[in-house]
Design an enzyme around this catalytic site. Structure first.
Site, mmCIF file in Angstrom:
data_model
loop_
_atom_site.group_PDB
_atom_site.id
_atom_site.type_symbol
_atom_site.label_atom_id
_atom_site.label_comp_id
_atom_site.label_asym_id
_atom_site.label_seq_id
_atom_site.Cartn_x
_atom_site.Cartn_y
_atom_site.Cartn_z
ATOM 1 C CB ILE A 94 -5.186 72.151 -7.431
ATOM 2 C CG1 ILE A 94 -5.706 73.367 -8.174
ATOM 3 C CG2 ILE A 94 -3.683 72.055 -7.569
ATOM 4 C CD1 ILE A 94 -5.246 74.684 -7.588
ATOM 5 C CD GLU A 96 -10.798 64.732 -2.603
ATOM 6 O OE1 GLU A 96 -10.605 64.354 -3.779
ATOM 7 O OE2 GLU A 96 -11.859 64.587 -1.993
ATOM 8 N N GLY A 98 -7.055 65.575 3.482
ATOM 9 C CA GLY A 98 -7.950 65.229 4.575
ATOM 10 C C GLY A 98 -8.856 66.380 4.932
ATOM 11 C CG MET A 99 -8.288 70.510 6.719
ATOM 12 S SD MET A 99 -7.006 71.712 6.948
ATOM 13 C CE MET A 99 -7.317 72.808 5.613
ATOM 14 C CB VAL A 102 -6.864 72.691 -3.294
ATOM 15 C CG1 VAL A 102 -6.364 74.082 -3.637
ATOM 16 C CG2 VAL A 102 -6.491 72.324 -1.875
ATOM 17 C CG ASP A 218 1.383 70.998 8.026
ATOM 18 O OD1 ASP A 218 2.311 70.186 8.220
ATOM 19 O OD2 ASP A 218 0.465 70.795 7.222
#
Lengths: 964, 198
Positions: A94, A96, A98-99, A102, A218
């Site tokens: 679904i 992408e 930095g972390m 998905v 966030d």
């Protein structure tokens, strides 16, 4: 042995890595034979072969061409889609970030579609992974229709080509079918009220998480999806429907048509992975950061994670509300550098909503502004409060938020400027760092790991203990709590009324606080702990700098502690309103904060705080009108009001309120004769009334009150000789009496009173060297001597006494520089020393001192424009300096030409003084005193001008007489 | 002041190169001081928010101590050994200090304010790494030295090979092994707890 096997290991390793995986197995089978230990060793080493990961990349920043080892090539080919992750079947990618990546994935049992967020792997030690899971467990407990539920978090080995990879942490969460908040609002063409209700629902969800001790950190529209009409999450369940019904607004919001349920994604993910501004800047690309910055609170862009709390989320909610209503962000940071963006958020006020559309003028604008306040203590204390105000507005009820006064806004600006240097530097460093770090993109993976580790350290104690030794932890918890309470309550109370225990009290409280604090971080959201913590902070504040009580002279610290207590209590109160005990605690906190603000010379804020106090007391009255505590709180309110009115020079009003308080204490003394505190309060306020009467020139009435106060206090001393508060009060009263006598031609009579006062205060200082208040009070004794000698026309002795006063006050000021009383002491000491020097014709010294005095008083007045006393002292300072020049001129009687210059300067100073006095008269401050001051100054100016005219040989000019 | 200590370092380097083991021992604190001083003075000239690169610092310190001309200086090896260890200590110190700031092991900015020095922190768990390295040093000193030089002094493969007098291929091989060894070590040991939140 070690070296031997190490060498062999290395050789085998080196050989094996040259081989294909298949050959590798055969090679090692042959080499290791039966040595299973060796085989296991080598296998584990091969599994840890850093390969393309960033592990142990040198910290050097070098150009890419310089990059040495061939296995460190930063460019890794796009990874193909893994077929499964853990027990989830991956359907598609679904997104992408930095972390991590998905995926949309399918779970077999229960059968549902999930969003799978896989955190980029670094090397993750078992400990790290375990704590990660524990953290995720907390997040899993968040169950709210407005929060995308986290089903599972854990680690899974992701099957990828090229051999084994380390286990990767992942989150499996509710797959929400919906559209981002703003898109939804636009497509549905929602009106203002619907948009507000939408945000209120987001607040509900955020509040739920806050109640569980989870801060989002966030929040942004992109993180909030709205499941469109009825269509909810993929696993649409009955539970959600119930939740939905519960969050449907109250009757007042009838005009709102059915709107979708917003769902917040990634709740707690920010926390579990610690992606805060400082780490964000380090680890994510600038584009992503820019998308996030506008929703960050000022404390967040400063990068101080210790300052982050639920109110940072409130701020983000404010930004979201603003954006939904105005179709723009409160701060336009597009195209700005990150450092500049941070500065804007910290310093610039957003354009008012009404400037976007006048429709928003009034309540809507006020609500948004309160949520967006730079000072988080002025924001809504919780998401629930924000939601409540939004709904009050929607129900046409009066909202709680008040627009900021102009004065407050000015003050805010001033305060911001002092903090500017530090703030900007910090924000800049934190953020500039981030920009530099983006070139480090390749190192991200290893950094992710470090970040995860940092977070986990944070919660290590609590989580580890819980997981492994739950029972023992609980026992320990209770032990520590008991211990803390022993410190904070029993020990503290035991030593409270002992003389000489100021420092000990502070230590006791700090120790207890340490314990409670450690518990409170473990058990966030525990109401009882919060209460205990609040109590500890309040007591710490008392010992740091409670006005009118022994303290270590840290008024600023006291205010901070009181504010912490206040915040805690306010949160508790918001959680369960209409609890009498909560309200009582809240009132006590407002009282303490107000007094500390007053002591710091922040009069306006003090008045505001006492206003809030009054509101709380009214609620107490509503709940239990006849409770003794209610009456006490009510009376205390009158005393505070009187105190503030006295400070503003509204003397008649002040007397009225003081008298009301006196009446209360008198009644109380009658009802409960052994309530000594009440009797003491009676005496203290009687003295205050006496002081006001004297200021109104009602000398005899004032003296009567003084004597009454003294009588009660002396009686109390006899009843309870070991309690130091009574002699302290006696000394205060003696002081007022001696001033009055000295000022009214009875200086000789004043001396024995001063001697007595000195003896009392010396005893107190001796008994407790750390009690700054006692030191200050002893210093004032020398002022009293100086005053008496001055009036006895013994200038040399007066100068000596005033010098002693100045010397001692300087020491006190070094310990507690922020205290307004001490600062004024300092100014007065300087003025008195200067005036004595003047009488002794020490012109140069006197001029220097008096100039310094004017400068000090100017600063004080500027610092707190609402302080009438300071203004009067400035007028006196200028008058005093003018007087010096007059005397200098008189000295030069024989050379009229030489008189001209000092006379002109005298007129200048006197006129400046007169202007201040007239300004005070206009403001209605200290009416009686000011009139006298004006008359005195006018005649002095007249005399100077007459003399000047005589020198100049001109006709005497009329003095301006506008000061009727 | 600075010059005299520079001279001391140079003398120690010469002595160490000549085989004086005492000199080699005394070299570390001298180089450590030198690096810290250098970092502090550089920090003053560095715009806020920027950090110093360990490599740059080490190389600059080398230039200051030994000078540009003598790139074949026999004390070179000792200098880099000492510098690598000194830098390791400095980075560990910095990491510990940062970790000890409650609730934010990653607040680089505080370091600027508090110590005036900030060296680009490595991306890894320096404290844990340093502990693992100590273990490697007893098991396999040669590989540990390579890690020190490559990682903490920031030498390239070529420079490391040059300093140690072996081929670059050897360094690459050993480096890869050492990394796997350390990585496993870090992965399997208990998390670096005790001293991280002190």
């Amino acid at each position: 042995m070690a070296e031997q096997s190490q060498g062999r290991l290395e050789a085998l390793f080196n050989a094996a890595i040259e081989l294909s995986p298949a050959d590798r197995g055969r090679f090692l089978d042959a080499e290791c034979g039966d040595n299973s230990q060796l085989r296991a060793e080598i296998d584990s080493l091969l599994a840890h072969d850093a390969g393309a990961t960033g592990f142990l990349r040198s910290p050097i920043k070098r150009s890419a061409s310089d990059s040495a080892a061939p296995d460190e090539s930063p460019a890794s080919p796009p990874e193909p889609l893994p077929a499964t992750i853990g027990r989830y079947q991956v359907l598609r990618k679904i997104g992408e970030g930095g972390m991590g990546v998905v995926y949309e994935a399918r779970q077999e049992s229960p059968s549902r579609t999930v969003a799978l967020k896989v955190i980029r792997p670094g090397i993750a030690s078992r400990g790290v992974l375990r704590r990660f899971e524990q953290e995720a467990h907390v997040l899993g407990q968040l169950q709210h229709p407005g929060i995308a539920h986290i089903y599972e978090a854990g680690t899974a080995t992701v099957a990828a080509p090229g051999g084994l990879t380390a286990p990767q942490p992942f989150f499996a969460m509710e797959f929400v079918r919906g559209e981002p908040l703003a898109v939804y609002a636009e497509r549905q063409q929602l009106g203002t009220r619907e948009r507000m209700e939408l945000v209120a629902r987001v607040c509900d969800a955020v509040e739920h998480a806050h109640q569980h001790g989870v801060i989002h950190r966030d929040l942004k529209p992109g993180n909030i999806l709205v499941a469109s009409e009825g269509g909810e999450s993929a696993d649409d369940s009955a539970g959600h429907k119930t939740g939905f019904a519960r969050s449907v607004p109250r009757t007042g919001t009838r005009s709102i048509r059915r709107i979708g349920q917003p769902k917040i994604l990634d709740f707690g993910v920010a926390r579990a992975t610690d992606s805060d501004v400082q780490t964000m800047t380090l680890q994510t690309d600038v584009g992503q950061l820019i998308g996030t910055v506008p929703y960050m609170s000022p404390e967040q862009v400063t990068g101080d994670s210790s300052q982050l709390d639920t109110r940072s989320d409130v701020y983000a909610l404010g930004v979201i509300l603003y954006e939904l209503l105005a179709h723009r962000l409160p701060h336009d940071v597009r195209g700005r550098s990150i450092a500049e963006a941070a500065r804007i958020i910290r310093e610039e006020e957003p354009s008012r909503l009404s400037s976007v559309d006048t429709l928003f003028r009034g309540d809507v604008e006020t609500i948004v502004a309160k949520a967006l306040d730079k000072d988080r203590t002025r924001r809504y204390g919780s998401a629930a409060e924000l939601a409540a105000d939004i709904r009050r507005y929607l129900a046409d009820e009066p909202i709680v938020a008040r627009p900021a006064s102009t004065f407050y806004q000015l003050q805010k600006f001033a305060r911001r400027n002092t903090a500017l240097v530090a703030g900007v530097v910090l924000a800049f460093t934190a953020l500039a760092f981030g920009v530099a770090a983006t070139t480090w993109f390749a190192l991200r993976e290893a950094r992710e790991r470090r970040r995860a580790e940092a977070l986990l350290v944070e919660t290590r104690h609590a989580r580890d203990a819980e997981a492994r030794e739950h029972a023992r932890a609980e026992r320990r918890f209770d032990d520590v709590r008991k211990l803390a309470n022993t410190f904070i309550r029993d020990v503290y109370e035991e030593i409270y009324s002992l003389p000489g225990a100021t420092k000990a009290r502070e230590l006791v409280i700090r120790k207890g606080l340490e314990y409670v604090d450690s518990l409170a971080t473990e058990a966030r959201g525990d109401r009882r702990l919060s209460q205990e913590l609040a109590e500890a902070y309040r007591r710490l504040g008392d010992v740091q700098g409670k006005a009118g009580s022994s303290n270590v002279g840290d008024t600023k610290g006291a205010l901070e502690s009181y504010q912490k207590a206040l915040n805690l209590v306010a949160q508790i109160n918001a959680g369960e309103p209409n609890s009498y005990n909560n309200l009582r605690a809240l009132a006590t906190c407002y009282d303490s904060v107000g007094l500390a603000l007053r002591a710091l010379g922040r009069t306006t804020e003090a008045i505001e705080t006492f206003g809030k106090y009054q509101q709380v007391v009214e609620q107490m009255v509503a709940l239990r009108p006849d409770d003794e505590d209610t009456k006490e709180a009510l009376a205390r309110g009158w005393a505070n009001l009187g105190r503030m009115q006295a400070a503003q020079g509204k003397l008649p009003e002040a007397i009225i309120n003081y008298e009301k308080y006196i009446a209360y204490t008198a009644q109380r003394t009658k009802d409960k004769p052994d309530d000594l505190q009440s009797r003491l309060n009676f005496a203290i306020v009687t003295l205050k009334i006496g002081e006001i009467l004297v200021a109104q020139d009602k000398i005899d009435e004032g003296m009567t009150r003084f004597r009454k106060a003294l009588e009660i206090e002396e009686e109390l001393c006899k009843i309870e000789p070991q309690n130091p508060s009574y002699p302290t009060s006696v000394a205060t009263t003696l002081q007022s009496i001696s001033y009055l006598l000295a000022d009214h031609g009875k200086a000789r009579e004043a001396l024995p009173y001063i001697d007595r006062m000195r003896a009392l205060r010396e005893t107190q200082v001796r008994s407790d060297e750390k009690d700054i208040r006692a030191q200050r009070n002893l210093a004032v004794v020398f002022y009293a001597y100086g005053l008496a000698y001055e009036n006895l026309k013994k200038p040399q002795k007066a100068l000596e006494a005033f010098n002693e006063y100045l010397k001692r006050i300087e020491r006190v000021a070094a310990a507690d520089p922020a205290n307004i009383v001490v600062r004024r002491d300092l100014a007065i000491a300087v003025q008195k020393v200067g005036a004595s020097q003047r009488s002794l014709k020490m012109w140069a010294e006197a001029d220097k001192m008096l100039a310094k005095n004017v400068e000090m008083m100017e600063k004080l007045t500027a610092a707190d424009p609402a302080d009438a006393d300071a203004r009067r002292d400035l007028a006196i300072a200028r008058y005093s300096r003018g007087n010096l020049y007059v005397e200098m001129a008189n000295e030069l009687e024989k050379s009229p030409d030489g008189q001209r210059d000092p006379l002109q300067r005298a007129v200048q100073e006197l006129e400046a003084s007169l202007e201040i006095s007239r300004d005070m008269k206009k403001r209605g401050e200290l009416a009686a005193e000011v009139d006298q001051e004006i008359r005195k100054t006018e005649s002095a100016i007249q005399a100077c001008k007459a003399q000047l005219n005589k020198i100049n040989g001109a006709a005497p000019a009329a003095v301006s007489n506008s000061g009727d | 002041m600075a010059d005299s200590s520079l001279k001391d370092v140079t003398q120690l380097l010469s002595a160490a190169a000549a085989g004086d083991s005492q000199a080699a021992v005394r070299l570390l604190p001298m180089v450590y001081d030198e690096l810290r001083k250098l970092a502090a003075s550089r920090m003053l000239k560095t715009p806020p928010g920027q950090t110093l690169q360990p490599t740059a610092l080490v190389h600059e310190a080398y230039l200051r101590v030994v000078g540009d001309a003598d790139s074949r200086f026999a004390g070179r090896k000792h200098f880099f050994f000492a510098a690598a260890r000194a830098m390791r200590d400095i980075l560990v110190e910095q990491a510990r200090r940062r970790a000890s700031l409650k609730r934010g092991g990653d607040l680089q900015r505080v370091d600027f304010v508090e110590s005036g020095i900030a060296i680009e922190p490595p991306s890894d768990d320096v404290v844990g790494l340093a502990e693992a390295l100590q273990k490697l040093e007893t098991d396999d000193p040669e590989n540990a030295e390579i890690v020190n030089l490559r990682y903490f002094a920031g030498l390239t493969t070529e420079e490391t090979a040059d300093v140690l007098g072996v081929s670059t291929a050897t360094i690459e091989r050993k480096w890869r092994f050492a990394r796997a060894w350390l990585r496993r070590e870090l992965g399997e040991r208990a998390p670096p707890s005790g001293d991280l939140d002190g």
